[in-house]
Design a protein around this motif. Structure first.
Motif, mmCIF file in Angstrom:
data_model
loop_
_atom_site.group_PDB
_atom_site.id
_atom_site.type_symbol
_atom_site.label_atom_id
_atom_site.label_comp_id
_atom_site.label_asym_id
_atom_site.label_seq_id
_atom_site.Cartn_x
_atom_site.Cartn_y
_atom_site.Cartn_z
ATOM 1 N N LEU A 103 0.828 -1.200 0.000
ATOM 2 C CA LEU A 103 0.000 0.000 0.000
ATOM 3 C C LEU A 103 0.866 1.255 0.000
ATOM 4 O O LEU A 103 0.594 2.218 -0.739
ATOM 5 C CB LEU A 103 -0.917 -0.014 1.223
ATOM 6 C CG LEU A 103 -1.848 1.185 1.412
ATOM 7 C CD1 LEU A 103 -2.744 1.397 0.193
ATOM 8 C CD2 LEU A 103 -2.693 1.005 2.683
ATOM 9 N N ARG A 104 1.924 1.259 0.803
ATOM 10 C CA ARG A 104 2.821 2.414 0.869
ATOM 11 C C ARG A 104 3.468 2.694 -0.483
ATOM 12 O O ARG A 104 3.518 3.834 -0.941
ATOM 13 C CB ARG A 104 3.904 2.167 1.917
ATOM 14 C CG ARG A 104 4.870 3.334 2.119
ATOM 15 C CD ARG A 104 5.956 2.972 3.120
ATOM 16 N NE ARG A 104 5.395 2.223 4.221
ATOM 17 C CZ ARG A 104 5.873 1.061 4.663
ATOM 18 N NH1 ARG A 104 6.936 0.502 4.086
ATOM 19 N NH2 ARG A 104 5.306 0.449 5.679
ATOM 20 N N ARG A 105 3.936 1.648 -1.129
ATOM 21 C CA ARG A 105 4.588 1.838 -2.433
ATOM 22 C C ARG A 105 3.591 2.321 -3.488
ATOM 23 O O ARG A 105 3.947 3.119 -4.361
ATOM 24 C CB ARG A 105 5.260 0.540 -2.866
ATOM 25 C CG ARG A 105 6.513 0.247 -2.052
ATOM 26 C CD ARG A 105 7.155 -1.067 -2.432
ATOM 27 N NE ARG A 105 8.466 -1.210 -1.814
ATOM 28 C CZ ARG A 105 9.191 -2.311 -1.842
ATOM 29 N NH1 ARG A 105 8.730 -3.395 -2.458
ATOM 30 N NH2 ARG A 105 10.367 -2.352 -1.263
ATOM 31 N N SER A 106 2.354 1.857 -3.411
ATOM 32 C CA SER A 106 1.332 2.354 -4.334
ATOM 33 C C SER A 106 1.080 3.845 -4.109
ATOM 34 O O SER A 106 0.961 4.617 -5.068
ATOM 35 C CB SER A 106 0.028 1.563 -4.170
ATOM 36 O OG SER A 106 0.171 0.233 -4.626
ATOM 37 N N LEU A 107 0.986 4.253 -2.851
ATOM 38 C CA LEU A 107 0.827 5.672 -2.543
ATOM 39 C C LEU A 107 1.987 6.486 -3.110
ATOM 40 O O LEU A 107 1.786 7.565 -3.687
ATOM 41 C CB LEU A 107 0.760 5.887 -1.027
ATOM 42 C CG LEU A 107 -0.577 5.668 -0.336
ATOM 43 C CD1 LEU A 107 -0.382 5.638 1.172
ATOM 44 C CD2 LEU A 107 -1.574 6.757 -0.719
ATOM 45 N N GLN A 108 3.189 5.967 -2.950
ATOM 46 C CA GLN A 108 4.377 6.679 -3.421
ATOM 47 C C GLN A 108 4.430 6.782 -4.945
ATOM 48 O O GLN A 108 5.136 7.629 -5.481
ATOM 49 C CB GLN A 108 5.640 5.986 -2.898
ATOM 50 C CG GLN A 108 5.829 6.108 -1.393
ATOM 51 C CD GLN A 108 6.963 5.233 -0.871
ATOM 52 O OE1 GLN A 108 7.208 4.138 -1.381
ATOM 53 N NE2 GLN A 108 7.670 5.709 0.136
ATOM 54 N N SER A 109 3.690 5.926 -5.627
ATOM 55 C CA SER A 109 3.739 5.907 -7.090
ATOM 56 C C SER A 109 2.771 6.898 -7.735
ATOM 57 O O SER A 109 2.788 7.066 -8.957
ATOM 58 C CB SER A 109 3.415 4.492 -7.604
ATOM 59 O OG SER A 109 2.022 4.210 -7.543
#
Length: 280
Positions: free
Chosen positions: A105-111
């Motif tokens: 989820l964090r990496r998706s937000l960062q993308s």
């Protein structure tokens, strides 16, 4: 005293709400696949909220342009569904442990450039699961983002868990286009307006289908003469909450972008972002 103050603030918010015109927020899900319809949505004058799937071909490009055009940007987070449809990159599934789910989820937000909120893509399975939703909201609670429960199933607990974490949240009222005909979109759009008139505000979700974009392009400019306002999700939330801000300055940690440099927006719309290292 605190309880009395809270009750007074709530009463004031309700009184202010009655003085405002009926207001709708329109979220367009599944952004990032379709460049042509995506550009049409981005270029509309109205304050739409655009929910982008992570890692899709045109997500960075369209989200960056949308931000320039004063649109609100969300992460459309893929979540497991009861029919086992494929989720694609960034999918959240019941077999994940807390670390894996939170990291995904964090990496998706960062993308997603300029992300302000999150809603679920599909999710009829995962949004019923209290443990998974607790992990989702525990991660989202770190950042200055709101949550929209797309409510793809009536038994979703996502909104309730977001509320428990005191994450600003709203719930979808009307799906505009699960049948892709002008007649159906028209009926659902009129239902959205009816709900807004009844309740003061309402949230609709559509998709970048040509029939939907054609309809919105034609009918959104007519809202003023009907006495209907349109707002972003954060604007609608503020209206429902006495115009208070969602987050105090420095209250949440910033999302560190991890998207690519040199996003191409077209011949005269190039923008350069400085990528930052992903934080696990």
């Amino acid at each position: 005293m605190a309880v009395a103050s809270l009750a007074a603030a709530s009463a004031t918010a309700q009184e202010n709400l009655r003085e405002l015109p009926p207001t709708i927020a329109i979220i367009i899900d599944d952004m990032g696949h379709n460049l042509q319809e995506g550009r049409r949505l981005v270029n509309m004058d109205q304050p739409l909220t655009l929910a982008f799937l992570p890692y899709r071909r045109f997500t960075e490009q369209l989200a960056t342009l949308a931000h320039r055009k004063n649109k609100e940007i969300m992460l459309h987070a893929p979540m497991a569904n009861t029919q086992n449809f494929s989720l694609g990159a960034g999918g959240l599934t019941p077999d994940m442990d807390e670390h894996t789910l939170s990291q995904t989820l964090r990496r998706s937000l960062q993308s997603i450039p300029f992300v302000s909120g999150v809603n679920n893509h599909m999710g009829s399975l995962l949004t019923q699961q209290l443990q998974a939703m607790d992990w989702v909201m525990k991660e989202l609670d770190k950042y200055p983002v709101y949550f929209v429960d797309s409510r793809t199933i009536a038994s979703s607990v996502a909104g309730d868990v977001a509320t428990a974490y005191q994450i600003p949240n709203v719930t979808r009222d009307v799906f505009l286009d699960h049948e892709q005909t002008e007649e159906f979109v028209d009926r659902q759009f009129k239902l959205l307006i009816k709900r807004a008139k009844e309740n003061g505000s309402a949230v609709g979700i559509g998709h970048p289908h040509k029939v939907t974009v054609d309809y919105l392009e034609k009918h959104l400019p007519m809202l003023d003469e009907q006495g209907i306002a349109i707002a972003t999700v954060s604007g609608l939330w503020a209206m429902r909450n006495g115009n208070r801000t969602m987050f105090a300055e420095g209250e949440k940690q910033a999302i560190r972008p991890a998207y690519a440099a040199g996003i191409k927006l077209g011949s005269d719309e190039s923008v350069h972002q400085t990528p930052k290292k992903d934080v696990n």
